[in-house]
Design an enzyme around this catalytic site. Structure first.
Site, PDB file in Angstrom:
ATOM      1  N   ARG A  67      32.832  59.293  32.035  1.00 24.82           N
ATOM      2  CA  ARG A  67      31.608  59.850  31.482  1.00 24.82           C
ATOM      3  C   ARG A  67      30.438  58.948  31.814  1.00 24.82           C
ATOM      4  NH1 ARG A  67      33.013  64.255  31.114  1.00 24.82           N
ATOM      5  NH2 ARG A  67      32.923  65.723  29.372  1.00 24.82           N
ATOM      6  N   GLU A 101      22.194  63.992  34.487  1.00 26.11           N
ATOM      7  CA  GLU A 101      22.636  64.715  35.686  1.00 26.11           C
ATOM      8  C   GLU A 101      21.791  65.968  35.890  1.00 26.11           C
ATOM      9  OE1 GLU A 101      26.768  65.400  34.879  1.00 26.11           O
ATOM     10  OE2 GLU A 101      27.331  63.313  35.250  1.00 26.11           O
ATOM     11  N   HIS A 124      29.656  64.433  39.752  1.00 23.23           N
ATOM     12  CA  HIS A 124      30.468  64.845  38.598  1.00 23.23           C
ATOM     13  C   HIS A 124      31.470  65.908  39.049  1.00 23.23           C
ATOM     14  CE1 HIS A 124      30.493  65.196  33.949  1.00 23.23           C
ATOM     15  NE2 HIS A 124      31.694  65.425  34.446  1.00 23.23           N
TER      16      HIS A 124
END
Length: 331
Positions: A241, A270, A287
């Site tokens: 994370r 993000e 990601h």
């Protein structure tokens, strides 16, 4: 008619079945129109009148506060840092997730990043495109000390696959005693696996790989102090994370050659647009730990199926357990 908003993107892009099982119920299904990660305010606006949301990693707190009709949140994935579980309970909102679907895709990406970093594949790619040909030399995983922080679903499977590379030593840190799990994974091998403190991992590991959830206890878990304990040959990998590794501190540590480099798949904000992009000895990915065709399908189908089961009054397969709520209460 039930109203369902899908905030995560992509969804149903490679297999339409997760969308089809919702629409065949006669429900109004709206997909994320932006084709990017939504802000918390955008989620609250798009989903202000829905009965259910199929969510990614978007912050859902504003939505929960503003939408009195919301009955279920179904997470595409496993992380719950974006879902305030106590608030959901207070408002009688059910929360489901897909904890097992993502595991092996993240594991494979993690192992791939380990090999790419230590063998300097990314640097060779950059150099060759510029006309160079240095044939970089690096350390094999079999000659490395590897530290795993977190031995849950992903961390334990990283350990399972790593044993085939026969590292010099594997150091493990977890909040719980993982002796039984380690013995089961490492049976019939003579490899050394030790449960140690995080500080010992920082001081001795050639690779530090992170596999813990983002909580108030793990936010900025690796910052200036921790990076200062590492060696100039150490690589840091975060496929867990964003926010666990302090991005500013990492930038300065890599730029100053305090550590050898890093591979970062997850970011505090993000899409990522920060200064880590300036450094070639950091691998940056989008990601995408869960972005394999089978993993996306399993997550999306699982999340959509939980919504169907909920509104049909059937038991959920993966409701978020009370343990997760207790974990959030502790922080």
């Amino acid at each position: 008619m039930k109203r369902i908003f899908v905030s995560t993107y992509p969804f149903g892009q490679y297999n339409e079945e997760p969308i089809s099982i919702l629409k065949k119920e006669g429900w109004d299904v709206v997909l994320n129109p932006t084709k990017r990660k939504l802000t918390s305010e955008e989620v609250a606006e798009y989903a202000k009148n829905v009965d259910a949301i199929i969510a990614g990693t978007e912050d859902l707190t504003p939505l929960i506060l503003k939408n009195p009709d919301l009955k279920i949140i179904s997470r595409v994935g496993i992380g719950l840092d974006s879902v305030p579980l106590q608030l959901c309970r207070d408002k009688n909102i059910t929360v489901a997730y897909t904890p097992d679907a993502v595991t092996m895709a993240v594991v494979e990406l993690t192992i791939g990043l380990m090999v790419s970093l230590t063998r300097k594949v990314h640097l060779a790619n950059f150099e060759l495109r510029r006309g160079g040909w240095s044939r970089f030399t690096g350390k094999r995983l079999g000659e490395s000390v590897i530290g795993l922080i977190g031995l849950g679903r992903v961390g334990s499977n990283v350990l399972r696959i790593l044993k085939e590379f026969r590292p010099k030593e594997i150091l493990v840190n977890d909040l719980k005693d993982k002796t039984n799990e380690i013995q089961q994974i490492m049976q019939n091998t003579d490899l050394i696996v030790r449960q140690v403190t995080k500080e010992e991992i920082y001081k001795h590991a050639d690779i530090v790989s992170i596999h813990v959830p983002l909580t108030n206890l793990t936010r900025n878990m690796i910052g200036k102090t921790e990076l200062g304990l590492m060696n100039a040959s150490t690589f840091v990998i975060n496929t867990a994370r964003g926010g666990i590794v302090n991005e500013s501190d990492l930038y300065h540590a890599v730029k100053a050659e305090q550590i050898a480099g890093a591979a970062i798949d997850v970011f505090e904000k993000e899409p990522y647009k920060g200064n880590l992009i300036e450094l070639e000895n950091i691998i940056l990915t989008e990601h995408m730990g869960s972005c394999s065709f089978d993993c996306r399908y399993l997550m999306e189908f699982g999340a959509a199926s939980e919504v169907v089961r909920f509104f049909k009054g059937e038991p959920l397969l993966n409701p978020v357990p009370d343990e997760e709520l207790e974990n959030q209460r502790k922080i």
